[in-house]
Design a protein around this motif. Structure first.
Motif, PDB file in Angstrom:
ATOM      1  N   ASP A 151       7.217  10.457   7.722  1.00  0.00           N
ATOM      2  CA  ASP A 151       8.197   9.967   8.917  1.00  0.00           C
ATOM      3  C   ASP A 151       9.524  10.671   8.456  1.00  0.00           C
TER       4      ASP A 151
ATOM      5  N   ARG B 113       9.419   9.833  17.333  1.00  0.00           N
ATOM      6  CA  ARG B 113       9.650   9.945  15.822  1.00  0.00           C
ATOM      7  C   ARG B 113       9.364  11.241  15.532  1.00  0.00           C
TER       8      ARG B 113
ATOM      9  N   ASN C 218       6.186   0.065  13.322  1.00  0.00           N
ATOM     10  CA  ASN C 218       6.324   1.363  13.401  1.00  0.00           C
ATOM     11  C   ASN C 218       4.871   2.038  13.526  1.00  0.00           C
TER      12      ASN C 218
ATOM     13  N   LYS D  29       8.491   0.846   7.300  1.00  0.00           N
ATOM     14  CA  LYS D  29       8.837   2.237   7.979  1.00  0.00           C
ATOM     15  C   LYS D  29       7.475   3.234   7.635  1.00  0.00           C
TER      16      LYS D  29
END
Length: 777
Positions: A583, A529, A462, A412
């Motif tokens: 994030d 995102r 990611n 992530k």
């Protein structure tokens, strides 16, 4: 001269006219006539996550079938993943010990073992990463490495005077095995640097040639593992101390004509009397300066020494990156290999050292669980290391969820490379770090790796957007300050908040205090995102204080900064912003309360949140092009001067090319140069990002001005408004975008006017140089 420049500056500001400067045909003595700005490395980062367990057991003298069998066993046990998450293998190149020639060959690098292992990787069908272990672990202690270290080169280097790290009693810290090959990181340690650079480059060339033929099998290289100091009173090597005085006074190798001119301390300390006044010492000359035997947090003398200890690590990491890149390895695939926050004062492995490389970031994590990582990984991403990796990691836990969530957290957070330590398939007795059959943790880590490779086999990496362009700004928390719920006796806006002489619009937050914002996050689509970006620091002018902790939470729950992000006493003495990016896509489509909290042991904390905002990013934003959202991309660019003979034009700072712009040579640092972009129409702007020159020569990053203004105008009549004004601006690290934020304004023309120029390595004079200039909303 200063009066004349000031008059010219006022006239040019009023009339928007270019200033008269001498042409490149009439350069003063000391001009570097050979073009020095060369092509920068940099390729887009693929969307693959690599899982590369460390196995050091292969050796050219083995039966290849034996080693291939061990790798195949690893493949069978873990699985190979899929198109986007792949199993591979990582190992070390020991270019200063095992893999060297004999005395009659002056210990040159012998590629036999390296070539064997690269060929073995192709046979096994596994992508590889090579750890360039030529630092303190240069003859590592792993029991499955088959020995034969040939310590004679390391011993030869250590036998020379002033090559090893020394403590305050003058005792050498050099010893074999267990990471104890402590050579001084001083740039004046020419014996060590000569051998390390020569053999590292030779090893890197072997890897680069192989990677050119097998690009899909190459994941990158990591730098020398964990450069640090073994104790708080190191390094007292005379060369390290001598270089410290050069760096502080901008003399010697940091002075005019020196290889690292332009990389010295800003502001420079003029003389020993000034130094004594700052540190409350009484040294009669620079030659008599000796560091304190211990660093007392907050004490100016100790902090000046601590600042230099950290700077030596930063310099060495940057230099090693340049050596490897010069051999033909893309610097975006050259990863740091640090231990950030292990012991900021004792070992000097601060967060800055982990992001020092003019390449990609990287860290070692043992025994950390997912709630800790944000302390480091968010700062990695905040500095714009879109490629970063974990080069030794093991949760050292028997809890299945902790092991799996560790890998998931790395994913992530955008890690490109994850190197679990270790695969021990050829060992009869395994240690606690074994992926399978650990005597303490059993198969827990190996099972988690296998599950992760299955679950994320077809899930693209990611990809992180660059921190200077985290996406389209949705919520500017500076602009929304009046709607925030606050605690603490003093929370207010600072339009020109200054931390370490770097100015950006900021929110001043009292210790202990908090700011809570209620916002409705949009629903995101595939490939999009949400990012929260900010920077934290201690306001310039603060007296010596204690540690301060920053934290951000959503709905009173998850801590976005891991345990917390700590600023130690050093930030009150040699301040700097620490950028952080998180994030927060998991909360898309929700109404959230985002709380920013500061805590500390000082009554009045002087704590600053620099430009906190929430952004919407796409995979396109994460590309390397830089054109997305950048209003200056392709803009018409003009400058006060161009050194065509130097190989650069002003247009190159907005056209996406890999060169840069340089003004003409100045004999004095007091000079006036400017560069301007035309956005073609009035636009709403709030951020300018400047990049120091970042080519691969040793003096990359130099030529950046130390006093300048960023100005804007809506028309061609030259009615300029000063947005940012700084002096004594610290030397930027090459590759780091210098971010300047300000209260939004409509403007068509944006220019940077430098009044104190930067030195350039190997030259005797000064210039204004940029690799790139970007403008954002």
């Amino acid at each position: 001269m200063k009066v004349l420049i000031a008059i010219l500056f006022l006239i040019s500001s009023a009339l928007a006219l270019p200033l008269p400067f001498p042409t490149s045909e009439t350069q003063p003595e000391g001009y570097h006539t050979k073009p020095a700005i060369t092509s920068r490395a940099g390729t887009p980062s693929e969307d693959i996550t690599y899982i590369l367990p460390i196995w050091e057991g292969a050796l050219a003298q083995h039966d290849p079938a034996r080693d291939l069998s061990i790798l195949n066993t690893m493949r069978d046990a873990l699985g190979t993943g899929g198109p986007h998450t792949k199993l591979g293998w990582s190992f070390s190149s020991w270019a200063l010990s095992r893999d060297i020639g004999d005395t009659d060959m002056d210990y040159t690098f012998d590629p036999t073992n390296l070539k064997y292992m690269l060929a073995l990787a192709l046979q096994a069908g596994l992508p590889v990463l090579v750890h360039m272990n030529n630092g303190r672990w240069a003859d590592c202690c792993t029991s499955n490495s088959d020995g034969g270290w040939k310590d004679n080169l390391l011993d030869l280097i250590a036998s020379n005077p002033n090559t090893t790290m020394m403590n305050s009693a003058g005792e050498s810290q050099y010893a074999h095995d267990y990471g104890s090959n402590y050579f001084s990181l001083s740039r004046l340690n020419t014996v060590y640097r000569k051998y390390k650079q020569r053999n590292t480059v030779a090893s890197a060339r072997t890897i680069a040639e192989w990677a050119k033929s097998n690009p899909s099998s190459f994941a990158g290289v990591s730098l020398s593992s964990e450069p640090m100091y073994p104790a708080p009173d190191v390094d007292f090597n005379p060369k390290a101390i001598e270089e410290w005085t050069m760096w502080m006074s901008n003399t010697g190798i940091y002075g005019p004509g020196g290889e690292f001119f332009g990389e010295g301390r800003v502001p420079r300390i003029q003389d020993i009397h000034t130094f004594n006044g700052i540190t409350k010492q009484s040294f009669p000359s620079w030659a008599t300066v000796r560091p304190p035997n211990r660093v007392t947090p907050g004490d100016r003398f100790g902090e000046e020494w601590q600042r230099w200890r950290v700077q030596m690590i930063i310099n060495h990491v940057a230099d090693e990156t340049g050596w490897i890149a010069s051999a033909g390895i893309d610097r975006s695939l050259i990863f740091g290999h640090m231990t950030p926050r292990l012991d900021d004062y004792g070992l000097s492995d601060t967060i800055e050292t982990a992001t020092a490389a003019n390449g990609a970031g990287g860290a070692t994590f043992y025994g950390w669980n997912p709630m800790y990582f944000g302390e480091v990984t968010n700062a990695y991403r905040g500095t714009g290391r879109t490629n970063w990796g974990v080069f030794e990691t093991n949760p050292l836990s028997s809890d299945a969820m902790t092991n799996y969530n560790t890998l998931l957290t790395f994913y992530k957070d955008g890690a490109k490379v994850i190197c679990p330590n270790s695969w021990e398939g050829d060992m009869a007795v395994k240690d606690e770090y074994a992926i399978f059959d650990s005597p303490y943790y059993g198969n827990t880590y190996g099972d988690a790796i296998r599950k992760f490779l299955i679950d994320y086999a077809s899930v693209p990496r990611n990809l992180e957007p660059p921190a200077y362009n985290p996406g389209r700004r949705l919520f500017d928390l500076y602009d929304l300050f009046k709607s925030a719920e606050t605690t603490g006796i003093d929370n207010h806006l600072e339009p020109s908040g200054s931390v370490g002489k770097v100015v950006r619009k900021s929110i001043f937050s009292h210790v202990d205090g908090s700011l809570t914002y209620n916002v409705n996050l949009p629903v995101v689509t595939d490939g999009q995102r949400l990012n929260f970006w900010t920077s934290v620091g201690i306001k310039d002018g603060a007296g010596a204080g204690g540690p301060v902790e920053f934290q951000a939470t959503i709905n009173g729950g998850p801590k976005l900064f891991g345990r917390s992000f700590r600023l130690l006493q050093s930030n009150w003495v040699w301040n700097h912003w620490t950028p952080i990016m998180v994030d927060i896509t998991d909360w898309s489509g929700q109404s959230i309360s985002l709380t920013l909290t500061t805590r500390g042991n000082d009554q009045y904390g002087w704590t600053m949140w620099g430009s906190p905002a929430i952004y919407l990013a796409s995979r396109e934003t994460a590309s390397i092009s830089g054109a997305v959202n950048d209003m200056a991309f392709g803009a018409l660019t003009t400058a006060s001067s161009e050194d065509v003979g130097y190989g650069s034009r002003a247009a190159s700072i907005t056209d996406g090319s890999e060169t840069g712009w340089s003004s003409i040579f100045h004999a004095s640092e007091i000079g006036l140069e400017w560069v301007m972009v035309d956005l073609k129409s009035s636009r709403r702007i709030g951020k300018v990002v400047l990049f120091a020159r970042e080519d691969l020569v040793p003096y990359t990053g130099t030529g950046f001005p130390t006093a300048f203004e960023i100005q804007a105008s809506e028309n061609s009549a030259g009615e300029w408004k000063t947005l940012i004004k700084v002096s004594d601006y610290p030397r930027p690290r090459a590759g780091d975008g210098q971010i300047f934020t300000f209260e939004s304004i409509n403007a068509r023309f944006i220019r940077v006017v430098a009044t104190t120029l930067g030195g350039v390595g190997m030259e005797t004079g000064y210039r204004f140089q940029l690799a790139e200039m970007q403008v954002y909303e």
